[in-house]
Each structure stands twice: as structure tokens, then as C-alpha cells.
Scaffold this active site. Structure first.
Site, mmCIF file in Angstrom:
data_model
loop_
_atom_site.group_PDB
_atom_site.id
_atom_site.type_symbol
_atom_site.label_atom_id
_atom_site.label_comp_id
_atom_site.label_asym_id
_atom_site.label_seq_id
_atom_site.Cartn_x
_atom_site.Cartn_y
_atom_site.Cartn_z
ATOM 1 C CG ASN A 22 -10.970 -53.677 28.877
ATOM 2 O OD1 ASN A 22 -11.122 -53.119 27.794
ATOM 3 N ND2 ASN A 22 -10.901 -53.023 30.017
ATOM 4 N NE ARG A 62 -14.663 -50.919 29.553
ATOM 5 C CZ ARG A 62 -13.812 -49.901 29.431
ATOM 6 N NH1 ARG A 62 -12.554 -50.121 29.133
ATOM 7 N NH2 ARG A 62 -14.233 -48.676 29.615
ATOM 8 C CG HIS A 97 -16.691 -45.069 34.500
ATOM 9 N ND1 HIS A 97 -16.416 -43.769 34.870
ATOM 10 C CD2 HIS A 97 -15.551 -45.569 33.993
ATOM 11 C CE1 HIS A 97 -15.159 -43.499 34.589
ATOM 12 N NE2 HIS A 97 -14.602 -44.562 34.050
ATOM 13 N NE ARG A 130 -10.636 -39.307 29.670
ATOM 14 C CZ ARG A 130 -11.313 -40.405 29.988
ATOM 15 N NH1 ARG A 130 -12.621 -40.370 30.167
ATOM 16 N NH2 ARG A 130 -10.680 -41.541 30.159
ATOM 17 C CD GLU A 155 -14.843 -50.884 35.461
ATOM 18 O OE1 GLU A 155 -13.703 -50.633 35.878
ATOM 19 O OE2 GLU A 155 -15.362 -50.257 34.533
#
Ligand code: ADP
Length: 403
Positions: free
Chosen positions: A8, A96, A185, A246, A389
């Protein structure tokens, strides 16, 4: 052998895991941080493997010029602290990749053409895809003899119907600039929805569920029969739920107002909404643990921030229940979803009339396994299911290279 290296790669960091997929076991994991800046840092953890079960941990301060150097540091970690990459050689590397646009709807073996496409999609994800690509290039140089596979954050959501992914703006303009909802996601929503079906011992094809991935970033996903039919993040990961820093949903005219009246330019609005909003902007803490602690100490701003955060989740649960027509399970996952009983309780408070009832005692139990937190009488099962993940990327990578 079923060992896959999962990578990643962000703009200033490299995270990796060496995973034995058939055992669902992480053999080693690590993080290289502050790439390209002064004061770099690397951490490597050897989890301990059979016949060599001690494991070890390595933490080092080292300047790291670029992603190529980051991979060199990673290889050093393996060489010095194990496990040996000769004895545990990865048969593939899974990457990823954040934005796959409308082009990639499944994991894809990385060819020169795929790299051109990922690069081209940088227009839609300028912060992420270029960094993902740098990681791919560096990894291909470090592991030239095995296939590399891209697993896209957006891929799982490519099953959304047009009614869910289309923004109500001029069609031609939207098409020209590829403006639509992509969702993110996806790797987590896919993994967690399947794990929830396993936990419930029911075929996923029969289940309708709402997955709430609440980490630093946060998104909701309506999953019908194992397919994403609606998700809260949009063209970018800014839309939807309130997050650590956010804003999530906001009237787009607020942006115009900020530019016209508050003297912010485009970069200023970008920074405000992506980095200075959410629970940080509202309550002064971007980390949910700190926010809850401040609320418990009576801090008013933190109290409101938590209310706004959980109110938004409840709105999405209601909306997705209406889209699905029936909800068999609501599933909490990621850092906040897995660990914060108070967020789970507040988010689903008052939904008893809709057949959603949390059991306070079950909700209070901490754990690292999938578990049910609803009452036995709750028509909708409420679950906590840890996400993974990296394991999902490793599984998809292995499945593709074996196919
Ligand atoms: P990322 O999106 O970076 O992968 P994570 O899924 O690790 O993030 O989630 C990070 C968030 O999880 C942080 O806001 C952190 O405060 C929150 N978190 C972790 N542990 C707890 C806890 N025990 N209680 C509440 N929040 C927690």
C-alpha cells in the site's frame, strides 16, 4: 505456496504485509514513513512463523529519498529480521490502487498498458494514483520475477446502478470529465460483507446489509446479495459521512460562499474540507478516542461533534434501508466501528421501531473477532466485524494469479 506480498504505497509512506493466504496469516508487516522528507522512519515486524516462532521487531530512523529507497529499507528489514524472503518467497505482489475509474471492476494483472491506465486515472485521484504507481514501479524492480496485481478501492462499487452513481448535473459535461460517484473502501466493504455472511452462516446471495466502515475515512455501503448497490463516498473520498478531518456531505453552494465571502481560494477550500473539517474541525480532535474523552469531560464542542457524526450515520442507515427494502444486518467495521461502543450506540439509537435494537451489554464487550451486538429479538442483526483489507488484497491477488 500461497504467500503474497501486499503493498500500500502512499505519497510519503509505504505499508506492506507478507501474507500466507491459505493460513490467513500475516508473516511480517511494516511501515516506511516520511519518504522524500527529512527524518524518515521504518518499522518492520516479523510475526513469527512455524519453526522460527520468536518473531522480532525493528524500529529505525533513516532518511528515505523515494519509493525505490523505501523498498530497499523494506528488504533490509526482511534480511535482518526475517522471515527470509527465500524461504517465504511471495508468488505475487498485490497492490492497493485507490482509483480504478469505470475501467477496472476487478483485480487486474499489471501490464504496461494497465500502468498507463492507472496513470491516466490520476486526473480523478491526484493525491493517490501517482503514489500508487510509484510503489508499483519500485516493487516491480524489487520483485521482477513474479506477477504484480492491482486491487482497486473502487472496484467493488462498479455494480452500483446508474441511478445510484449519477450526479444530477449536465450529462455531457459529466461524461467529458468522468464526473460520477465511484465509491471507495471497496476492498473493505467486500471483505466485511462476506465475513458477516459467514458469521451469520447464511449465503451472501440471500442477504441485504448495510456496512459502516468508520476509520479516519468513513463510508457506508448498501450490499445486496454480495454486490454494492449504493455507497456514500462519491467521485472522491470527500462525500458522505462525517470523518476524522473531512466534512462529508455539504451544500455545494457553501464552497461558492466561502470563495466569494470568506476569501478562500480553491486550494483553501480543498484544505478546509479535506484536512480541517470533520470531527477535528467541529470538536478539535480528529481522533475518535480523544473526541470521546473530551465529550466525557463535558466539552460542548466535542459533544456536538459526536452528535453530528452519529446523526449522519443514522441518516444513511435510513436511506439505505429504503433503497434495500429490507435490512438483514448492519455491520460496523474499521478503527471507530470496531472499537467505539458509544459511536455504535448513538448511531443506531431510536431505531427500535424499525427492528434495530442494540444490546448494551453485548455492545460493551471488546474483542477482535466478529460478534453480534444486537438483542436476540432485533429483526436486523447488528454486527461488529473486523476488516482486513490486506488479507482481502492478498486473497484476490492469489485467486487471479492461480486462475
Ligand atoms: P484508517 O482509515 O487510517 O485505516 P482506522 O480504521 O485505523 O483508520 O481508524 C482510525 C480511527 O479509529 C481513529 O479515529 C481512532 O481514534 C479510532 N479508534 C481506534 N481505537 C479506538 C477506540 N478504542 N475507541 C474509539 N476510536 C478508536
Amino acid at each position: 505456496m500461497s504467500i503474497v506480498l501486499v503493498v500500500n504505497s502512499g505519497s510519503s509512506s509505504l505499508k506492506y504485509q507478507l501474507i500466507d493466504v491459505e493460513q490467513s496469516q500475516t508473516l511480517a508487516s511494516g511501515l516506511v514513513e516520511r519518504i522524500g522528507a527529512a527524518g524518515g522512519h521504518a518499522r518492520h515486524r516479523h510475526e513469527g512463523v512455524e519453526n522460527d516462532s520468536l518473531g522480532s521487531h525493528w524500529d529505525v530512523a533513516v532518511d528515505i529519498a523515494d519509493h525505490e529507497a523505501a523498498f530497499a529499507v523494506m528488504l533490509e528489514g526482511f534480511a535482518a529480521h526475517g522471515p527470509s524472503l527465500e524461504a517465504h518467497a511471495p508468488i505475487a505482489v498485490g497492490h492497493r490502487v485507490v482509483q480504478g475509474g469505470a475501467r477496472f471492476f476487478e483485480p487486474t494483472v499489471i501490464t504496461p498498458l494497465v500502468k498507463i491506465n492507472i496513470d491516466e486515472l490520476s486526473a480523478l485521484a491526484p493525491l493517490h494514483n501517482p503514489a500508487n504507481l510509484e510503489g508499483i514501479e519500485a516493487a516491480q524492480r524489487a520483485f521482477p520475477d513474479v506477477p504484480h496485481v492491482a486491487v482497486f478501492d473502487t472496484a467493488f462499487h462498479q455494480t452500483m446502478p446508474p441511478a445510484a452513481y449519477t450526479y444530477a448535473i449536465d450529462r455531457e459535461l459529466a461524461a467529458k470529465h468522468r464526473i460520477r460517484r465511484y465509491g471507495f473502501h471497496g476492498t473493505s466493504h467486500r471483505f466485511v460483507s462476506r465475513a458477516a455472511a459467514e458469521y451469520l452462516e447464511r449465503p451472501i446471495e440471500q442477504l441485504r446489509m448495510i456496512v459502516l466502515h468508520l476509520g479516519n475515512g468513513a463510508s457506508a455501503c448498501a450490499v445486496d446479495g454480495g454486490r454494492s448497490v449504493e455507497t456514500s463516498m462519491g467521485m472522491t473520498p470527500l462525500e458522505g459521512l462525517v470523518m476524522g478531518t473531512r466534512s462529508g456531505d455539504i451544500d455545494p453552494a457553501v464552497l461558492l460562499h466561502l470563495e466569494r465571502r470568506a476569501g478562500l481560494d480553491t486550494d483553501g477550500v480543498d484544505r478546509l474540507l479535506n484536512s480541517q473539517s470533520g470531527i477535528l474541525g467541529l470538536g478539535g480532535h480528529g481522533d475518535m478516542r480523544d473526541l470521546v474523552a473530551a465529550r466525557d469531560a463535558g466539552d460542548e464542542a466535542a459533544t456536538l461533534a459526536l452528535e453530528v457524526y452519529t446523526h449522519r450515520i443514522r441518516s444513511y442507515v435510513g436511506a439505505y434501508a429504503a433503497q434495500l427494502g429490507r435490512v438483514d444486518a448492519i455491520v460496523f467495521t474499521a478503527g471507530v466501528g470496531e472499537n467505539s461502543a458509544v459511536v455504535r450506540e448513538l448511531a443506531l439509537a431510536g431505531l427500535e421501531g424499525f427492528g434495530v435494537e442494540i444490546d448494551p451489554e453485548r455492545n460493551a464487550v471488546r474483542g477482535s473477532e466478529a460478534r453480534r451486538i444486537s438483542t436476540d429479538g432485533s429483526a436486523t442483526a447488528v454486527l461488529v466485524v473486523p476488516t482486513n483489507e490486506e488479507l482481502e488484497i492478498a486473497r484476490q491477488t492469489l485467486q487471479l494469479v492461480r486462475a
